[in-house]
Design an enzyme around this catalytic site. Structure first.
Site, mmCIF file in Angstrom:
data_model
loop_
_atom_site.group_PDB
_atom_site.id
_atom_site.type_symbol
_atom_site.label_atom_id
_atom_site.label_comp_id
_atom_site.label_asym_id
_atom_site.label_seq_id
_atom_site.Cartn_x
_atom_site.Cartn_y
_atom_site.Cartn_z
ATOM 1 C CE LYS A 1 5.201 7.420 6.475
ATOM 2 N NZ LYS A 1 4.335 8.130 5.512
ATOM 3 N N GLY B 1 0.851 -1.199 0.000
ATOM 4 C CA GLY B 1 0.000 0.000 0.000
ATOM 5 C C GLY B 1 0.878 1.237 0.000
ATOM 6 N N GLY B 2 1.913 1.200 -0.810
ATOM 7 C CA GLY B 2 2.959 2.246 -0.767
ATOM 8 C C GLY B 2 2.595 3.525 -1.487
ATOM 9 C CG ASP C 1 -7.158 -6.257 -2.992
ATOM 10 O OD1 ASP C 1 -6.876 -6.065 -1.799
ATOM 11 O OD2 ASP C 1 -8.335 -6.356 -3.402
ATOM 12 C CG ASP D 1 -1.530 1.821 -3.550
ATOM 13 O OD1 ASP D 1 -2.735 1.864 -3.825
ATOM 14 O OD2 ASP D 1 -1.047 2.367 -2.537
ATOM 15 C CG HIS E 1 -3.951 4.853 10.060
ATOM 16 N ND1 HIS E 1 -3.469 6.115 10.346
ATOM 17 C CD2 HIS E 1 -3.938 4.754 8.702
ATOM 18 C CE1 HIS E 1 -3.210 6.739 9.200
ATOM 19 N NE2 HIS E 1 -3.469 5.939 8.206
HETATM 20 C C1 SAM Z 1 -2.935 6.284 3.671
HETATM 21 S S1 SAM Z 1 -2.314 5.781 2.134
HETATM 22 C C2 SAM Z 1 -0.652 5.373 2.560
HETATM 23 C C3 SAM Z 1 0.275 5.384 1.378
HETATM 24 C C4 SAM Z 1 1.761 5.137 1.703
HETATM 25 N N1 SAM Z 1 1.965 3.943 2.492
HETATM 26 C C5 SAM Z 1 2.338 6.335 2.418
HETATM 27 O O1 SAM Z 1 2.521 6.297 3.636
HETATM 28 O O2 SAM Z 1 2.613 7.335 1.734
HETATM 29 C C6 SAM Z 1 -3.063 4.182 1.967
HETATM 30 C C7 SAM Z 1 -2.780 3.494 0.644
HETATM 31 O O3 SAM Z 1 -3.414 2.205 0.667
HETATM 32 C C8 SAM Z 1 -3.827 1.941 -0.655
HETATM 33 N N2 SAM Z 1 -4.836 0.860 -0.640
HETATM 34 C C9 SAM Z 1 -6.133 0.932 -0.230
HETATM 35 N N3 SAM Z 1 -6.730 -0.268 -0.356
HETATM 36 C C10 SAM Z 1 -5.792 -1.115 -0.861
HETATM 37 C C11 SAM Z 1 -5.799 -2.507 -1.193
HETATM 38 N N4 SAM Z 1 -6.903 -3.245 -1.028
HETATM 39 N N5 SAM Z 1 -4.668 -3.054 -1.651
HETATM 40 C C12 SAM Z 1 -3.537 -2.300 -1.810
HETATM 41 N N6 SAM Z 1 -3.464 -0.970 -1.510
HETATM 42 C C13 SAM Z 1 -4.591 -0.393 -1.036
HETATM 43 C C14 SAM Z 1 -4.357 3.276 -1.132
HETATM 44 O O4 SAM Z 1 -4.474 3.335 -2.550
HETATM 45 C C15 SAM Z 1 -3.316 4.240 -0.553
HETATM 46 O O5 SAM Z 1 -2.278 4.486 -1.470
#
Ligand code: SAM
Length: 502
Positions: free
Chosen positions: A375, A274-275, A359, A297, A379
């Site tokens: 990161k 989820g980067g 995902d 992501d 939450h």
């Molecule tokens: C709060 S952001 C954090 C992004 C990154 N880790 C950072 O700290 O800059 C949460 C991320 O989770 C991703 N996300 C949400 N659901 C997801 C899923 N099912 N699988 C992978 N990524 C996902 C979103 O697209 C988003 O980029």
């Protein structure tokens, strides 16, 4: 604080000067950082003690006016207008003319809500009483930026923003973008918190699509589906850039201090789960060149894998998704040299660094990770979903894989007698502020609570305490081994380390 700054030969920044990263250097001195927290907590506690309770309460009751007024100034690019106006300030009529807003309305907002009302006290040389210290009123109805308002500066020219408002946040440091997200989606969602909590159909929901956000935006999906909608491209981009702004809230080296990256053998694989666009991975790539990073992501962020393998990438390519643009801007040499390669997800090429659409509720494809880095992911999800993510990672983990979760680890406002239970785990017990301050340093620690409530209104989720995290990790086959507090000056995030239970 003065002594700590003087000892380190670092000036304490003036409230009148615009923010710069260099002006925050003093905070790297732990004594100075601790002093700022104690001073802020004490000042706020004193304020509440001495104000009439009605005034102290109304300060909170009317919080929405501050938010609404800030949103007007952010959207109308008042900070950029004032930057171009110079330190002598600008009359509200001129600000309004440049922003195309009625000057009486804007003047009312600027004056009555949060612009500084400065009164020079005759008994002291130049002590100001101000309201909320965002912007400064230099003469009646004449305003200038100060350290706080300058945080909303995209750094762009006003004419550039007006020419292309939908690109306002493109290629900016991202703080204005994350502020825009909070003043828009988070603000609107929060106004429905009680309606959501008092409706039996949603009161106890842990679903990410039964939130105050869903009510505010008349939405059936989650925040992520909202951002993925074609007509929400502006919010999608603003959020992605805003996550860079969150990273910018942290000292640049915060991610480097979240784990001993140099302890990893050459070619170790770090998966940034989820980067996003890769804000943390960029810093890692620049500073720990011998590791291999995979940024995962959703397709809406990473792209569907329709982009050809980008060894020779054309920056003007219309199909470039955000990560491609991001790496191009931030570290073009890495692309040219092949250190960073953005992968077509259909390609089976073995690449050193790449982005991958994945995902995290589905089986984790990378089975040889040395580190899974999450990161600000945990939450976003209530316990049943956070458990699913952790379970997928545990199933893909090797015995020596490390799990690094970076979120706010919540303290209590009072002494926590049960915290002693965590003494076996380094960092589990938080440092408490000295009496008679609140144990959690009060407003000096407010960003953690803001993050917690943001998660509640957007996702029905939360930030977690050490005990909560420890139990959740244990239930998914992980053992909490470390909590890193104060790893970076001014940080509101506390990295947590866990290892597989064998
Ligand atoms: C709060 S952001 C954090 C992004 C990154 N880790 C950072 O700290 O800059 C949460 C991320 O989770 C991703 N996300 C949400 N659901 C997801 C899923 N099912 N699988 C992978 N990524 C996902 C979103 O697209 C988003 O980029």
């Amino acid at each position: 604080l003065e002594k700590a700054c003087a000892d380190a030969n670092l000036p304490f920044p003036s409230l009148d000067e615009p923010f710069s990263h260099a002006s925050e250097a003093f905070r790297a001195n732990p004594a100075a950082e601790e002093a700022t927290k104690v001073i802020a907590a004490a000042a706020h506690q004193l304020m509440v003690m001495v104000l009439p309770p009605s005034a102290a309460l109304y300060n909170l009751i009317s919080g929405q006016f501050k938010t609404a007024a800030l949103r007007v100034c952010l959207e109308a690019s008042v900070t950029e207008i004032l930057r171009e106006g110079g330190p002598q300030g600008m009359h509200v009529k001129d600000i309004a003319a440049k922003a195309n807003i009625d000057s009486e309305e804007l003047g009312g907002l600027l004056c009555s809500l949060f612009f500084c009302r400065c009164f020079l006290l005759k008994t002291t040389a130049s002590t100001y009483l101000a309201t909320h210290h965002v912007y400064k009123e230099v003469l009646p109805d004449v305003f200038a930026n100060n350290r706080v308002s300058s945080m909303l500066d995209t750094g762009k020219a006003v004419h550039e923003i007006h020419a292309s408002p939908e690109n306002k946040h493109e290629n900016t440091p991202g703080f204005a973008a994350i502020a825009g997200h909070h003043l828009d989606e988070v603000f609107k969602s929060s106004t429905y918190l009680w309606e959501n909590m008092s409706d039996p159909t949603t009161a106890n929901s842990l679903e990410a699509n039964e939130t105050p956000l869903n009510r505010a935006f008349n939405l059936t999906g989650t925040f992520w589906t909202l951002l993925g909608q074609p007509d929400q491209a502006y919010r999608q981009r603003r959020f992605g850039i805003g996550m860079k702004g969150v990273a910018a809230l942290e000292p640049a080296d915060a991610i480097l201090k979240a784990f001993d990256w140099n302890s990893l053998p050459k070619d170790s694989v770090v998966v940034d789960v989820g980067g996003g666009v890769g804000a943390s991975s960029l810093t890692l790539a620049k500073n720990v060149p011998d590791i291999r990073i995979v940024v995962q992501d959703l397709p809406a962020v990473i792209g569907e894998g329709t982009i050809p393998v980008c060894v020779k990438i054309d920056p003007s390519h219309t199909k470039l998704t955000m990560p491609f643009k991001f790496w191009f801007k931030q570290m073009p040499d890495a692309l040219a040299s092949g250190q960073v390669t953005l992968q077509d997800t259909m390609s089976k090429r073995v690449l050193t660094w790449y982005h991958e659409a994945h995902d995290f509720f589905t089986p984790q494809p990378i089975k040889n990770a040395s580190v899974f880095l999450l990161k600000q992911i945990m939450h976003d999800w209530s316990d049943p979903y956070a458990v699913k993510i952790l379970t997928q990672l545990r199933q893909a983990a090797q015995p020596d894989t490390k799990l690094i979760l970076i979120d706010s680890v919540m303290p209590f406002a009072c002494h926590d007698p049960s915290a002693d239970d965590g003494k076996g785990i380094p960092g589990a017990v938080p440092k408490e502020a000295p009496n008679p301050l609140l144990a959690n340093y009060g407003v000096a620690n407010e960003l953690s609570y803001i993050a917690d409530l943001t998660m509640l209104v957007l996702f029905n989720s939360q930030e977690r305490t050490v005990k909560h995290l420890s139990e959740m990790l244990h239930s998914t086959g992980w053992r909490l081994t470390k909590v890193i507090r104060d790893h970076a000056a001014g940080s509101f995030l506390q990295p947590v380390e866990a290892v597989p239970i064998i």
